[in-house]
Design an enzyme around this catalytic site. Structure first.
Site, short mmCIF file in Angstrom:
data_model
loop_
_atom_site.label_atom_id
_atom_site.label_comp_id
_atom_site.label_asym_id
_atom_site.label_seq_id
_atom_site.Cartn_x
_atom_site.Cartn_y
_atom_site.Cartn_z
CG HIS A 26 -2.02 1.00 1.17
ND1 HIS A 26 -3.35 0.65 1.24
CD2 HIS A 26 -2.01 2.34 1.03
CE1 HIS A 26 -4.10 1.73 1.16
NE2 HIS A 26 -3.29 2.78 1.04
CD GLU A 217 -7.30 6.21 5.31
OE1 GLU A 217 -6.24 6.82 5.47
OE2 GLU A 217 -7.81 6.00 4.18
CG ASP A 314 -1.60 5.84 3.06
OD1 ASP A 314 -1.99 5.46 1.94
OD2 ASP A 314 -2.27 6.60 3.78
#
Length: 373
Positions: A26, A217, A314
């Site tokens: 990710h 999230e 991220d």
């Protein structure tokens, strides 16, 4: 190549986390630019920046991203995407990205990005995918020339608030033999459920292209349910709020009982991967229900309960981080040792959107690399 990364050692100082082989599942392309590259590309197109030296610009991104809100966090991408609107800009950013992953010990990375956000200077969807793949190939070659190896797959992302999901899904399938390994939806999560992109998910299921969905999230269990039901997600982008479906009961005799709700039970039992990003989860307020410190992150709870957890960055620019740094932060917070870090990488190898033989090769590489640590 970029500057030498900071070295992080496990407690005791005998093992360098930098040297361990890693897998990044990710990692957003538009969230991993070098500040120096942003400055060069912005100058070439006449785009004004909030700072004109690399150190100050990097600090600006980190400060703005540390807002406690996903919506505010996402505003920083207005700058990075602005310099990724030309063939040259996309190639440069992708090449840098691969070099930086390799410098951090990553042996396999999936880079996700939204082609629809890179059409501002006349490129088509197919052209932007081809440009990124050109940069990926150049980065892999550059890494090889420096004596290392890295494998990369693209995850094409559709923006949740837009109406181009099916178009991006078709784009992903068109390029599945040119570097694309899967599909994702991202962007503002709350108010834009996965069911809005149901046509895209139906098409991808028919074409057998794997899907990961940002969920859990900025929204809770309903978002995760939608990712699983509407998206047929094999992985959850972040997914940290699955912990809302975990009940912990402590008795007077100090006994502790943990009960999983139906969604958490499903995710754990089917080994649906959680793409957890500790620093980012703090910045966006994803773990606000549990606290505002890394020690409050449900990562360790989920790990101890047997969920398939992975560690991710991220957005390396916005969070001022690397995969090595994220592993070091978790090790410091939860006293993880090298065996724990190996589990996280083996989890990622098992969850990679690759054929079985390739995943087994990754597993072997992780085991060998950790054995030699």
């Amino acid at each position: 190549m970029n500057t030498t990364p900071q070295e992080y050692l496990l407690p005791g100082g005998a093992i360098s986390i930098n040297a361990l082989p890693k897998i990044a599942l990710h990692d957003h392309l538009d969230g991993g630019l070098r500040p120096s590259t942003i400055i060069e590309l912005a100058d070439s197109i006449g785009f004004e920046l909030p700072a004109t030296d690399a150190a100050s610009l990097g600090a600006w991104f980190a400060d703005r991203a540390n807002s406690g809100s996903l919506v505010e966090y996402l505003k920083t991408f207005d700058i990075t995407t602005a310099v990724m609107q030309t063939h040259e800009g996309l190639v440069r950013v992708a090449r840098d990205f691969i070099e930086d992953l390799a410098a951090d010990g990553v042996i396999y990375g999936e880079i996700r990005w939204a082609p629809e956000q890179h059409l501002g200077r006349g490129l088509s969807l197919d052209q932007v995918v081809e440009a990124v793949q050109e940069g990926v190939d150049a980065g892999i070659e550059s890494v090889a020339q420096n004596g290392s190896r890295i494998k990369i797959g693209q995850l094409l992302t559709a923006m949740r608030h837009a109406d181009r999901g099916l178009e991006i899904a078709e784009l992903a399938v068109r390029h599945r033999n040119n570097g694309v390994v899967g599909f994702d939806i991202a962007g503002a999560e709350l108010g834009f459920p996965a069911r809005n992109q149901r046509a895209a998910f139906d098409y991808l299921a028919q074409e057998f292209l794997p899907v990961t969905v940002h969920a859990g999230e900025a929204d809770g269990l309903d978002s995760i349910r939608g990712a699983l039901f509407d998206g047929r997600a094999l992985r959850l982008g972040h997914g940290v709020r699955i912990a809302e479906d975990v009940t912990i009961q402590r008795e007077d005799d100090a006994s502790t009982f943990v009960t999983l709700g139906p969604i958490a039970q499903w995710v754990r039992d089917r080994e649906i991967t959680l793409e957890l990003s500790p620093s980012s989860n703090l910045q966006t307020g994803a773990i606000a229900a549990w606290g505002d410190d890394l020690l409050d992150h449900p990562f360790d709870l989920l790990y101890q309960l047997g969920f398939r957890v992975t560690v991710n960055t991220d957005n390396r620019l916005m969070s001022n981080t690397t995969l090595t740094k994220e592993l070091a932060l978790l090790s410091d917070a939860f006293s993880y040792d090298v065996d724990d870090l190996e589990v996280f990488q083996l989890n990622a190898a098992a969850a990679a959107f690759l054929p079985l033989d390739d995943r087994e090769e990754l597993t072997d590489a992780i085991i060998a690399g950790f054995a030699n640590a």
